[in-house]
Write a protein that holds these residues in place. Structure first.
Motif, PDB file in Angstrom:
ATOM      1  N   GLU A  12      20.974 -55.931 -12.130  1.00  0.00           N
ATOM      2  CA  GLU A  12      19.590 -56.185 -12.512  1.00  0.00           C
ATOM      3  C   GLU A  12      19.558 -56.861 -13.871  1.00  0.00           C
ATOM      4  O   GLU A  12      20.288 -56.480 -14.773  1.00  0.00           O
ATOM      5  CB  GLU A  12      18.797 -54.875 -12.608  1.00  0.00           C
ATOM      6  CG  GLU A  12      18.392 -54.303 -11.303  1.00  0.00           C
ATOM      7  CD  GLU A  12      17.447 -53.111 -11.456  1.00  0.00           C
ATOM      8  OE1 GLU A  12      17.110 -52.722 -12.592  1.00  0.00           O
ATOM      9  OE2 GLU A  12      17.045 -52.586 -10.417  1.00  0.00           O
ATOM     10  N   THR A  50      16.722 -57.853 -16.894  1.00  0.00           N
ATOM     11  CA  THR A  50      15.363 -57.509 -17.314  1.00  0.00           C
ATOM     12  C   THR A  50      14.939 -58.362 -18.500  1.00  0.00           C
ATOM     13  O   THR A  50      15.767 -58.878 -19.244  1.00  0.00           O
ATOM     14  CB  THR A  50      15.256 -56.025 -17.720  1.00  0.00           C
ATOM     15  OG1 THR A  50      16.122 -55.784 -18.827  1.00  0.00           O
ATOM     16  CG2 THR A  50      15.626 -55.106 -16.579  1.00  0.00           C
ATOM     17  N   VAL A  66      11.847 -57.863 -13.808  1.00  0.00           N
ATOM     18  CA  VAL A  66      13.162 -57.384 -13.384  1.00  0.00           C
ATOM     19  C   VAL A  66      13.600 -58.236 -12.194  1.00  0.00           C
ATOM     20  O   VAL A  66      12.832 -58.424 -11.254  1.00  0.00           O
ATOM     21  CB  VAL A  66      13.114 -55.898 -12.971  1.00  0.00           C
ATOM     22  CG1 VAL A  66      14.486 -55.427 -12.505  1.00  0.00           C
ATOM     23  CG2 VAL A  66      12.612 -55.031 -14.112  1.00  0.00           C
ATOM     24  N   VAL A  67      14.817 -58.755 -12.275  1.00  0.00           N
ATOM     25  CA  VAL A  67      15.372 -59.506 -11.154  1.00  0.00           C
ATOM     26  C   VAL A  67      16.643 -58.808 -10.683  1.00  0.00           C
ATOM     27  O   VAL A  67      17.363 -58.209 -11.487  1.00  0.00           O
ATOM     28  CB  VAL A  67      15.680 -60.981 -11.508  1.00  0.00           C
ATOM     29  CG1 VAL A  67      14.415 -61.738 -11.857  1.00  0.00           C
ATOM     30  CG2 VAL A  67      16.684 -61.086 -12.625  1.00  0.00           C
ATOM     31  N   LYS A  68      16.891 -58.863  -9.389  1.00  0.00           N
ATOM     32  CA  LYS A  68      18.127 -58.343  -8.814  1.00  0.00           C
ATOM     33  C   LYS A  68      18.883 -59.514  -8.222  1.00  0.00           C
ATOM     34  O   LYS A  68      18.323 -60.292  -7.451  1.00  0.00           O
ATOM     35  CB  LYS A  68      17.832 -57.314  -7.721  1.00  0.00           C
ATOM     36  CG  LYS A  68      17.307 -56.009  -8.239  1.00  0.00           C
ATOM     37  CD  LYS A  68      17.135 -55.013  -7.110  1.00  0.00           C
ATOM     38  CE  LYS A  68      16.537 -53.737  -7.647  1.00  0.00           C
ATOM     39  NZ  LYS A  68      16.379 -52.730  -6.587  1.00  0.00           N
ATOM     40  N   ARG A 115      18.093 -61.665  -5.121  1.00  0.00           N
ATOM     41  CA  ARG A 115      17.675 -60.754  -4.058  1.00  0.00           C
ATOM     42  C   ARG A 115      16.225 -60.299  -4.215  1.00  0.00           C
ATOM     43  O   ARG A 115      15.542 -60.084  -3.228  1.00  0.00           O
ATOM     44  CB  ARG A 115      18.587 -59.521  -4.028  1.00  0.00           C
ATOM     45  CG  ARG A 115      20.009 -59.814  -3.604  1.00  0.00           C
ATOM     46  CD  ARG A 115      20.144 -59.696  -2.096  1.00  0.00           C
ATOM     47  NE  ARG A 115      21.426 -60.140  -1.593  1.00  0.00           N
ATOM     48  CZ  ARG A 115      22.455 -59.361  -1.363  1.00  0.00           C
ATOM     49  NH1 ARG A 115      22.389 -58.080  -1.613  1.00  0.00           N
ATOM     50  NH2 ARG A 115      23.570 -59.880  -0.883  1.00  0.00           N
ATOM     51  N   ALA A 123      20.698 -61.172 -15.944  1.00  0.00           N
ATOM     52  CA  ALA A 123      21.388 -60.815 -14.709  1.00  0.00           C
ATOM     53  C   ALA A 123      22.674 -61.620 -14.537  1.00  0.00           C
ATOM     54  O   ALA A 123      23.702 -61.093 -14.112  1.00  0.00           O
ATOM     55  CB  ALA A 123      20.468 -61.018 -13.503  1.00  0.00           C
ATOM     56  N   GLY A 182      11.250 -54.780 -19.585  1.00  0.00           N
ATOM     57  CA  GLY A 182      11.168 -54.334 -18.198  1.00  0.00           C
ATOM     58  C   GLY A 182       9.967 -54.883 -17.449  1.00  0.00           C
ATOM     59  O   GLY A 182       9.745 -54.541 -16.296  1.00  0.00           O
ATOM     60  N   ASN A 234      10.708 -58.389  -9.594  1.00  0.00           N
ATOM     61  CA  ASN A 234       9.618 -57.433  -9.765  1.00  0.00           C
ATOM     62  C   ASN A 234       8.892 -57.811 -11.060  1.00  0.00           C
ATOM     63  O   ASN A 234       9.503 -57.849 -12.119  1.00  0.00           O
ATOM     64  CB  ASN A 234      10.158 -56.006  -9.847  1.00  0.00           C
ATOM     65  CG  ASN A 234       9.052 -54.976  -9.885  1.00  0.00           C
ATOM     66  OD1 ASN A 234       7.875 -55.307  -9.973  1.00  0.00           O
ATOM     67  ND2 ASN A 234       9.439 -53.716  -9.843  1.00  0.00           N
ATOM     68  N   ALA A 250      15.169 -62.999 -17.679  1.00  0.00           N
ATOM     69  CA  ALA A 250      15.703 -61.952 -16.807  1.00  0.00           C
ATOM     70  C   ALA A 250      16.851 -62.491 -15.958  1.00  0.00           C
ATOM     71  O   ALA A 250      17.861 -61.805 -15.750  1.00  0.00           O
ATOM     72  CB  ALA A 250      14.592 -61.384 -15.921  1.00  0.00           C
ATOM     73  N   LYS A 256      25.413 -60.150 -16.608  1.00  0.00           N
ATOM     74  CA  LYS A 256      25.912 -58.913 -16.003  1.00  0.00           C
ATOM     75  C   LYS A 256      26.750 -59.210 -14.764  1.00  0.00           C
ATOM     76  O   LYS A 256      27.768 -58.557 -14.523  1.00  0.00           O
ATOM     77  CB  LYS A 256      24.749 -57.995 -15.658  1.00  0.00           C
ATOM     78  CG  LYS A 256      24.073 -57.417 -16.894  1.00  0.00           C
ATOM     79  CD  LYS A 256      22.870 -56.584 -16.526  1.00  0.00           C
ATOM     80  CE  LYS A 256      22.188 -56.039 -17.778  1.00  0.00           C
ATOM     81  NZ  LYS A 256      20.955 -55.287 -17.424  1.00  0.00           N
ATOM     82  N   GLU A 290      25.213 -55.695  -6.623  1.00  0.00           N
ATOM     83  CA  GLU A 290      23.938 -56.116  -7.202  1.00  0.00           C
ATOM     84  C   GLU A 290      23.840 -55.677  -8.658  1.00  0.00           C
ATOM     85  O   GLU A 290      24.278 -54.580  -9.018  1.00  0.00           O
ATOM     86  CB  GLU A 290      22.758 -55.504  -6.434  1.00  0.00           C
ATOM     87  CG  GLU A 290      22.442 -56.204  -5.162  1.00  0.00           C
ATOM     88  CD  GLU A 290      21.126 -55.734  -4.529  1.00  0.00           C
ATOM     89  OE1 GLU A 290      20.757 -56.320  -3.517  1.00  0.00           O
ATOM     90  OE2 GLU A 290      20.488 -54.811  -5.049  1.00  0.00           O
TER      91      GLU A 290
END
Length: 106
Positions: free
Chosen positions: A31, A33, A40-42, A50, A78, A37, A53, A74, A81, A29
């Motif tokens: 994150e 942003t 925030v996504v995962k 997933r 992600a 902040g 926020n 965000a 990343k 996983e």
């Protein structure tokens, strides 16, 4: 003939390692942003969302477009990343193999 058999065994071993890595990436996983902040996504390294926020201060009908833009930003963060995590794992797996530059295994 022995060289061909050895190459086939290496190819089969590499194929199994790649399959294992693909399965592992679904559990990695990252994150993303945006807005300092505020959003925030995962996501998994494979791109499965997933969680999201959202800071309660953004829950304003007048700021709907801002919130939408922050979610997109965000997710983009992600995704970058996740791509880097995938590349790192693949580089570790294929280290030392004579693969052509730019070959994408995933």
């Amino acid at each position: 003939m022995r060289d061909i058999m050895g190459l086939m065994k290496q190819a089969q071993a590499m194929q199994q390692k790649l399959q294992d890595a693909q399965a592992e990436l679904e559990n990695v996983e990252v994150e993303g942003t945006a807005g300092g902040g505020a959003v925030v996504v995962k996501v998994t390294a494979k791109g499965t969302l997933r969680a999201i926020n959202i800071d309660p201060s953004l829950m304003n009908a007048d700021e709907k477009e801002i919130l939408e833009d922050l979610i997109v930003a965000a997710m983009s963060d992600a995704k970058g990343k996740a791509d880097r995590a995938t590349e790192e794992r693949m580089a570790a797996l294929t280290k030392g193999l004579p693969l052509p530059p730019g070959l994408k295994l995933f």
